[in-house]
Design a protein around this motif. Structure first.
Motif, PDB file in Angstrom:
ATOM      1  N   SER A  12      67.559  -9.718  36.498  1.00  0.00           N
ATOM      2  CA  SER A  12      68.062  -8.965  37.647  1.00  0.00           C
ATOM      3  C   SER A  12      66.949  -8.644  38.636  1.00  0.00           C
ATOM      4  O   SER A  12      67.163  -8.655  39.857  1.00  0.00           O
ATOM      5  N   THR A  13      65.759  -8.389  38.131  1.00  0.00           N
ATOM      6  CA  THR A  13      64.611  -8.105  38.995  1.00  0.00           C
ATOM      7  C   THR A  13      64.215  -9.352  39.778  1.00  0.00           C
ATOM      8  O   THR A  13      63.962  -9.285  40.984  1.00  0.00           O
ATOM      9  N   VAL A  14      64.170 -10.475  39.088  1.00  0.00           N
ATOM     10  CA  VAL A  14      63.821 -11.741  39.743  1.00  0.00           C
ATOM     11  C   VAL A  14      64.839 -12.058  40.834  1.00  0.00           C
ATOM     12  O   VAL A  14      64.465 -12.484  41.939  1.00  0.00           O
ATOM     13  N   MET A  15      66.111 -11.834  40.556  1.00  0.00           N
ATOM     14  CA  MET A  15      67.153 -12.099  41.552  1.00  0.00           C
ATOM     15  C   MET A  15      67.018 -11.166  42.756  1.00  0.00           C
ATOM     16  O   MET A  15      67.188 -11.589  43.903  1.00  0.00           O
ATOM     17  N   ARG A  16      66.699  -9.890  42.501  1.00  0.00           N
ATOM     18  CA  ARG A  16      66.518  -8.928  43.591  1.00  0.00           C
ATOM     19  C   ARG A  16      65.328  -9.327  44.455  1.00  0.00           C
ATOM     20  O   ARG A  16      65.405  -9.288  45.688  1.00  0.00           O
ATOM     21  N   VAL A  20      65.222 -10.377  48.529  1.00  0.00           N
ATOM     22  CA  VAL A  20      64.335  -9.794  49.548  1.00  0.00           C
ATOM     23  C   VAL A  20      63.622 -10.900  50.315  1.00  0.00           C
ATOM     24  O   VAL A  20      63.555 -10.869  51.547  1.00  0.00           O
ATOM     25  N   HIS A  21      63.104 -11.896  49.620  1.00  0.00           N
ATOM     26  CA  HIS A  21      62.427 -13.020  50.289  1.00  0.00           C
ATOM     27  C   HIS A  21      63.398 -13.787  51.191  1.00  0.00           C
ATOM     28  O   HIS A  21      63.041 -14.181  52.305  1.00  0.00           O
ATOM     29  N   LYS A  22      64.631 -13.968  50.727  1.00  0.00           N
ATOM     30  CA  LYS A  22      65.638 -14.691  51.512  1.00  0.00           C
ATOM     31  C   LYS A  22      65.976 -13.931  52.789  1.00  0.00           C
ATOM     32  O   LYS A  22      66.007 -14.507  53.883  1.00  0.00           O
ATOM     33  N   VAL A  23      66.208 -12.639  52.665  1.00  0.00           N
ATOM     34  CA  VAL A  23      66.537 -11.806  53.832  1.00  0.00           C
ATOM     35  C   VAL A  23      65.364 -11.796  54.805  1.00  0.00           C
ATOM     36  O   VAL A  23      65.555 -11.887  56.024  1.00  0.00           O
ATOM     37  N   TYR A  24      64.140 -11.698  54.287  1.00  0.00           N
ATOM     38  CA  TYR A  24      62.951 -11.709  55.144  1.00  0.00           C
ATOM     39  C   TYR A  24      62.896 -12.999  55.964  1.00  0.00           C
ATOM     40  O   TYR A  24      62.669 -12.967  57.177  1.00  0.00           O
ATOM     41  N   GLU A  25      63.114 -14.132  55.305  1.00  0.00           N
ATOM     42  CA  GLU A  25      63.075 -15.410  56.023  1.00  0.00           C
ATOM     43  C   GLU A  25      64.165 -15.489  57.085  1.00  0.00           C
ATOM     44  O   GLU A  25      63.922 -15.989  58.185  1.00  0.00           O
ATOM     45  N   GLU A  26      65.360 -14.996  56.772  1.00  0.00           N
ATOM     46  CA  GLU A  26      66.453 -15.000  57.749  1.00  0.00           C
ATOM     47  C   GLU A  26      66.094 -14.164  58.973  1.00  0.00           C
ATOM     48  O   GLU A  26      66.344 -14.580  60.112  1.00  0.00           O
ATOM     49  N   ILE A  47      65.478  -5.221  56.367  1.00  0.00           N
ATOM     50  CA  ILE A  47      65.657  -5.594  54.963  1.00  0.00           C
ATOM     51  C   ILE A  47      66.278  -4.424  54.207  1.00  0.00           C
ATOM     52  O   ILE A  47      67.173  -4.613  53.378  1.00  0.00           O
ATOM     53  N   HIS A  48      65.816  -3.213  54.486  1.00  0.00           N
ATOM     54  CA  HIS A  48      66.368  -2.012  53.849  1.00  0.00           C
ATOM     55  C   HIS A  48      67.864  -1.878  54.119  1.00  0.00           C
ATOM     56  O   HIS A  48      68.637  -1.553  53.218  1.00  0.00           O
ATOM     57  N   GLU A  49      68.285  -2.143  55.351  1.00  0.00           N
ATOM     58  CA  GLU A  49      69.697  -2.047  55.709  1.00  0.00           C
ATOM     59  C   GLU A  49      70.551  -3.023  54.906  1.00  0.00           C
ATOM     60  O   GLU A  49      71.674  -2.711  54.548  1.00  0.00           O
ATOM     61  N   ARG A  50      70.007  -4.199  54.620  1.00  0.00           N
ATOM     62  CA  ARG A  50      70.784  -5.227  53.920  1.00  0.00           C
ATOM     63  C   ARG A  50      70.680  -5.133  52.404  1.00  0.00           C
ATOM     64  O   ARG A  50      71.604  -5.565  51.715  1.00  0.00           O
ATOM     65  N   ALA A  59      57.736  -3.821  50.520  1.00  0.00           N
ATOM     66  CA  ALA A  59      56.350  -4.222  50.765  1.00  0.00           C
ATOM     67  C   ALA A  59      55.744  -4.847  49.511  1.00  0.00           C
ATOM     68  O   ALA A  59      55.055  -5.869  49.587  1.00  0.00           O
ATOM     69  N   TYR A  60      55.999  -4.248  48.348  1.00  0.00           N
ATOM     70  CA  TYR A  60      55.476  -4.803  47.097  1.00  0.00           C
ATOM     71  C   TYR A  60      56.025  -6.203  46.859  1.00  0.00           C
ATOM     72  O   TYR A  60      55.273  -7.127  46.541  1.00  0.00           O
ATOM     73  N   VAL A  61      57.320  -6.372  47.030  1.00  0.00           N
ATOM     74  CA  VAL A  61      57.937  -7.673  46.783  1.00  0.00           C
ATOM     75  C   VAL A  61      57.363  -8.732  47.711  1.00  0.00           C
ATOM     76  O   VAL A  61      57.005  -9.827  47.261  1.00  0.00           O
TER      77      VAL A  61
END
Length: 67
Positions: A12-16, A20-26, A47-50, A59-61
């Motif tokens: 679940s952590t890996v998926m989360r 985050v990386h996917k939303v950032y790229e979008e 990113i927080h909104e989504r 930031a950590y991710v």
């Protein structure tokens, strides 16, 4: 600090993190050439909104994990 590997993380952590990386790229792709001008806090807020994650986690991710 080394980039975290996924072998010691729950699925679940890996998926989360991947989300985050996917939303950032979008977001960055949507901004186009303005991506370099826009502040990190603006991108992190989007990113927080989504995702609902806090800024510190986002930031950590982005800074310490791989896609």
């Amino acid at each position: 600090m080394a980039i975290s590997s996924d072998k010691n993380r729950r699925e679940s952590t890996v998926m989360r993190y991947a989300e985050v990386h996917k939303v950032y790229e979008e977001i960055v792709n949507g901004l186009g050439e303005l991506a370099h001008v826009v502040s990190k806090s603006y991108i992190y807020e989007k990113i927080h909104e989504r995702t609902g994650l806090c800024t510190k986690t986002i930031a950590y991710v982005l800074n310490h994990t791989r896609k």
